[in-house]
Scaffold this motif. Structure first.
Motif, PDB file in Angstrom:
ATOM      1  N   GLU A  43      29.347  40.431  -8.482  1.00  0.00           N
ATOM      2  CA  GLU A  43      27.948  40.661  -9.424  1.00  0.00           C
ATOM      3  C   GLU A  43      26.853  41.274  -8.809  1.00  0.00           C
ATOM      4  O   GLU A  43      26.163  42.036  -9.132  1.00  0.00           O
ATOM      5  CB  GLU A  43      27.550  39.184 -10.038  1.00  0.00           C
ATOM      6  N   ARG A  44      26.490  41.035  -7.429  1.00  0.00           N
ATOM      7  CA  ARG A  44      25.234  41.521  -6.779  1.00  0.00           C
ATOM      8  C   ARG A  44      25.776  42.835  -6.384  1.00  0.00           C
ATOM      9  O   ARG A  44      24.831  43.622  -6.741  1.00  0.00           O
ATOM     10  CB  ARG A  44      25.128  40.791  -5.619  1.00  0.00           C
ATOM     11  N   LEU A  45      26.953  43.224  -6.188  1.00  0.00           N
ATOM     12  CA  LEU A  45      27.362  44.606  -6.042  1.00  0.00           C
ATOM     13  C   LEU A  45      27.124  45.486  -7.249  1.00  0.00           C
ATOM     14  O   LEU A  45      26.512  46.762  -7.154  1.00  0.00           O
ATOM     15  CB  LEU A  45      28.747  44.896  -5.517  1.00  0.00           C
ATOM     16  N   ASP A  46      27.436  44.791  -8.497  1.00  0.00           N
ATOM     17  CA  ASP A  46      27.314  45.560  -9.836  1.00  0.00           C
ATOM     18  C   ASP A  46      25.863  45.821  -9.990  1.00  0.00           C
ATOM     19  O   ASP A  46      25.382  47.063 -10.381  1.00  0.00           O
ATOM     20  CB  ASP A  46      27.980  44.848 -10.646  1.00  0.00           C
TER      21      ASP A  46
ATOM     22  N   PHE B 232      25.521  42.798  13.295  1.00  0.00           N
ATOM     23  CA  PHE B 232      26.179  43.993  13.586  1.00  0.00           C
ATOM     24  C   PHE B 232      26.769  43.965  15.089  1.00  0.00           C
ATOM     25  O   PHE B 232      28.034  44.549  15.132  1.00  0.00           O
ATOM     26  CB  PHE B 232      25.043  45.266  13.191  1.00  0.00           C
ATOM     27  N   ASP B 233      26.037  43.231  15.925  1.00  0.00           N
ATOM     28  CA  ASP B 233      26.335  43.156  17.308  1.00  0.00           C
ATOM     29  C   ASP B 233      27.537  42.316  17.452  1.00  0.00           C
ATOM     30  O   ASP B 233      28.542  42.621  18.538  1.00  0.00           O
ATOM     31  CB  ASP B 233      25.264  42.596  18.262  1.00  0.00           C
ATOM     32  N   ASP B 234      27.833  41.308  16.453  1.00  0.00           N
ATOM     33  CA  ASP B 234      28.860  40.316  16.591  1.00  0.00           C
ATOM     34  C   ASP B 234      29.838  40.792  15.840  1.00  0.00           C
ATOM     35  O   ASP B 234      31.009  39.770  15.759  1.00  0.00           O
ATOM     36  CB  ASP B 234      28.476  39.075  16.638  1.00  0.00           C
ATOM     37  N   ALA B 235      30.316  41.866  15.324  1.00  0.00           N
ATOM     38  CA  ALA B 235      31.113  42.201  14.406  1.00  0.00           C
ATOM     39  C   ALA B 235      32.345  42.240  15.110  1.00  0.00           C
ATOM     40  O   ALA B 235      32.268  43.126  16.057  1.00  0.00           O
ATOM     41  CB  ALA B 235      30.723  43.341  13.585  1.00  0.00           C
ATOM     42  N   ALA B 236      33.261  41.747  14.316  1.00  0.00           N
ATOM     43  CA  ALA B 236      34.592  41.301  15.303  1.00  0.00           C
ATOM     44  C   ALA B 236      35.362  42.605  14.797  1.00  0.00           C
ATOM     45  O   ALA B 236      36.428  42.625  15.565  1.00  0.00           O
ATOM     46  CB  ALA B 236      35.257  40.040  15.001  1.00  0.00           C
ATOM     47  N   SER B 237      35.332  43.189  13.799  1.00  0.00           N
ATOM     48  CA  SER B 237      36.072  44.112  13.172  1.00  0.00           C
ATOM     49  C   SER B 237      35.495  45.121  12.233  1.00  0.00           C
ATOM     50  O   SER B 237      34.321  44.863  11.984  1.00  0.00           O
ATOM     51  CB  SER B 237      37.383  43.434  12.251  1.00  0.00           C
ATOM     52  N   PRO B 238      36.296  46.168  11.981  1.00  0.00           N
ATOM     53  CA  PRO B 238      35.753  47.313  10.917  1.00  0.00           C
ATOM     54  C   PRO B 238      35.288  46.306   9.529  1.00  0.00           C
ATOM     55  O   PRO B 238      34.368  46.723   9.038  1.00  0.00           O
ATOM     56  CB  PRO B 238      36.710  48.239  10.782  1.00  0.00           C
ATOM     57  N   SER B 239      36.121  45.805   9.248  1.00  0.00           N
ATOM     58  CA  SER B 239      35.711  44.899   8.116  1.00  0.00           C
ATOM     59  C   SER B 239      34.569  44.111   8.170  1.00  0.00           C
ATOM     60  O   SER B 239      33.751  43.875   7.174  1.00  0.00           O
ATOM     61  CB  SER B 239      36.862  44.122   7.479  1.00  0.00           C
ATOM     62  N   ALA B 240      34.448  43.383   9.100  1.00  0.00           N
ATOM     63  CA  ALA B 240      32.939  42.372   9.255  1.00  0.00           C
ATOM     64  C   ALA B 240      31.944  43.625   9.409  1.00  0.00           C
ATOM     65  O   ALA B 240      30.781  43.093   8.783  1.00  0.00           O
ATOM     66  CB  ALA B 240      33.148  41.692  10.703  1.00  0.00           C
TER      67      ALA B 240
ATOM     68  N   LEU C  97      38.355  41.074   3.455  1.00  0.00           N
ATOM     69  CA  LEU C  97      37.342  42.049   2.995  1.00  0.00           C
ATOM     70  C   LEU C  97      37.213  42.259   1.421  1.00  0.00           C
ATOM     71  O   LEU C  97      36.432  42.448   0.615  1.00  0.00           O
ATOM     72  CB  LEU C  97      37.516  43.579   3.439  1.00  0.00           C
ATOM     73  N   ALA C  98      38.477  42.214   0.945  1.00  0.00           N
ATOM     74  CA  ALA C  98      38.717  42.217  -0.724  1.00  0.00           C
ATOM     75  C   ALA C  98      38.026  40.813  -1.111  1.00  0.00           C
ATOM     76  O   ALA C  98      37.565  41.028  -2.274  1.00  0.00           O
ATOM     77  CB  ALA C  98      39.854  42.365  -0.822  1.00  0.00           C
ATOM     78  N   ALA C  99      38.291  39.936  -0.530  1.00  0.00           N
ATOM     79  CA  ALA C  99      37.771  38.644  -0.919  1.00  0.00           C
ATOM     80  C   ALA C  99      36.223  38.616  -0.960  1.00  0.00           C
ATOM     81  O   ALA C  99      35.584  37.969  -2.076  1.00  0.00           O
ATOM     82  CB  ALA C  99      38.137  37.306  -0.021  1.00  0.00           C
ATOM     83  N   TYR C 100      35.473  39.389  -0.003  1.00  0.00           N
ATOM     84  CA  TYR C 100      34.167  39.080   0.264  1.00  0.00           C
ATOM     85  C   TYR C 100      33.611  39.948  -1.012  1.00  0.00           C
ATOM     86  O   TYR C 100      32.445  39.858  -1.829  1.00  0.00           O
ATOM     87  CB  TYR C 100      33.706  40.200   1.492  1.00  0.00           C
ATOM     88  N   TYR C 101      34.485  41.240  -1.567  1.00  0.00           N
ATOM     89  CA  TYR C 101      33.961  42.149  -2.594  1.00  0.00           C
ATOM     90  C   TYR C 101      34.059  41.331  -3.866  1.00  0.00           C
ATOM     91  O   TYR C 101      33.305  41.633  -4.809  1.00  0.00           O
ATOM     92  CB  TYR C 101      34.768  43.470  -2.632  1.00  0.00           C
TER      93      TYR C 101
ATOM     94  N   ALA D  98      31.761  46.396   7.844  1.00  0.00           N
ATOM     95  CA  ALA D  98      31.380  46.810   6.559  1.00  0.00           C
ATOM     96  C   ALA D  98      31.033  45.630   5.715  1.00  0.00           C
ATOM     97  O   ALA D  98      29.962  46.113   4.928  1.00  0.00           O
ATOM     98  CB  ALA D  98      32.833  47.295   5.921  1.00  0.00           C
ATOM     99  N   ARG D  99      31.242  44.462   6.066  1.00  0.00           N
ATOM    100  CA  ARG D  99      30.540  43.439   5.223  1.00  0.00           C
ATOM    101  C   ARG D  99      29.103  43.505   5.557  1.00  0.00           C
ATOM    102  O   ARG D  99      28.072  43.029   4.812  1.00  0.00           O
ATOM    103  CB  ARG D  99      31.333  42.014   5.361  1.00  0.00           C
ATOM    104  N   ALA D 100      28.811  43.377   6.989  1.00  0.00           N
ATOM    105  CA  ALA D 100      27.508  43.185   7.376  1.00  0.00           C
ATOM    106  C   ALA D 100      26.581  44.811   6.808  1.00  0.00           C
ATOM    107  O   ALA D 100      25.409  44.274   6.277  1.00  0.00           O
ATOM    108  CB  ALA D 100      27.312  43.607   8.896  1.00  0.00           C
ATOM    109  N   TRP D 101      27.073  45.891   6.578  1.00  0.00           N
ATOM    110  CA  TRP D 101      26.380  46.826   6.025  1.00  0.00           C
ATOM    111  C   TRP D 101      26.252  46.703   4.623  1.00  0.00           C
ATOM    112  O   TRP D 101      25.051  46.991   3.980  1.00  0.00           O
ATOM    113  CB  TRP D 101      27.192  48.289   6.457  1.00  0.00           C
ATOM    114  N   MET D 102      27.303  46.164   3.787  1.00  0.00           N
ATOM    115  CA  MET D 102      26.850  45.767   2.390  1.00  0.00           C
ATOM    116  C   MET D 102      25.922  44.775   2.362  1.00  0.00           C
ATOM    117  O   MET D 102      25.185  44.998   1.241  1.00  0.00           O
ATOM    118  CB  MET D 102      28.480  45.350   1.989  1.00  0.00           C
TER     119      MET D 102
END
Length: 133
Positions: free
Chosen positions: A34-37, A70-78, A25-29, A80-84
């Motif tokens: 730049e896009r998140l900023d 969202f349906d295939d999210a294997a973990s809470p971090s996945a 998740l940290a690597a994803y962020y 969170a990445r999908a929502w982001m």
């Protein structure tokens, strides 16, 4: 003793899985920083409720376009990445639409001679068609 050892081993394995997910998740962020900023800047700049609603509606559309994430999210971090990703996509779309609208409005406010001639010609054609009816 064996039960206690298995319990500790299970806890360590769970911790390793959770740590791996946290690192992922940290690597994803970091990759998306730049896009998140840009998203953060756009969201902080919204004042009107209508602008918030536009992003909310676009986020709903993006959610339905990427529902499998969202349906295939294997973990809470996945998840969170999908929502982001949905939030980034929606915000970028609305910000791009606003930018385009401002450009179109500026062009419409000061049309070139060619644009004015084209507009006059199209009005003339529409008027001729209306009279023919």
């Amino acid at each position: 003793m064996r039960g206690k050892l298995l319990e500790v081993f299970d806890a360590a394995a769970q911790s390793a899985r959770t740590s791996g997910r946290a690192v992922s998740l940290a690597a994803y962020y970091v990759r998306k920083r730049e896009r998140l900023d840009v998203v953060r800047t756009v969201l902080h700049g919204l004042v009107k409720t209508q602008e918030h609603e536009q992003i909310f509606r676009e986020a709903e559309r993006a959610y339905f376009r990427h529902r499998d994430a969202f349906d295939d999210a294997a973990s809470p971090s996945a998840l969170a990445r999908a929502w982001m990703d949905v939030l980034v996509e929606a915000t970028e779309k609305v910000a791009g639409d606003r930018r385009d609208a401002e450009v179109y409005a500026a062009v419409a406010a000061h049309p070139s001679r060619e644009d004015q001639e084209w507009s006059d010609a199209s009005l003339r054609i529409a008027g001729d068609r209306w009279r023919e009816q």
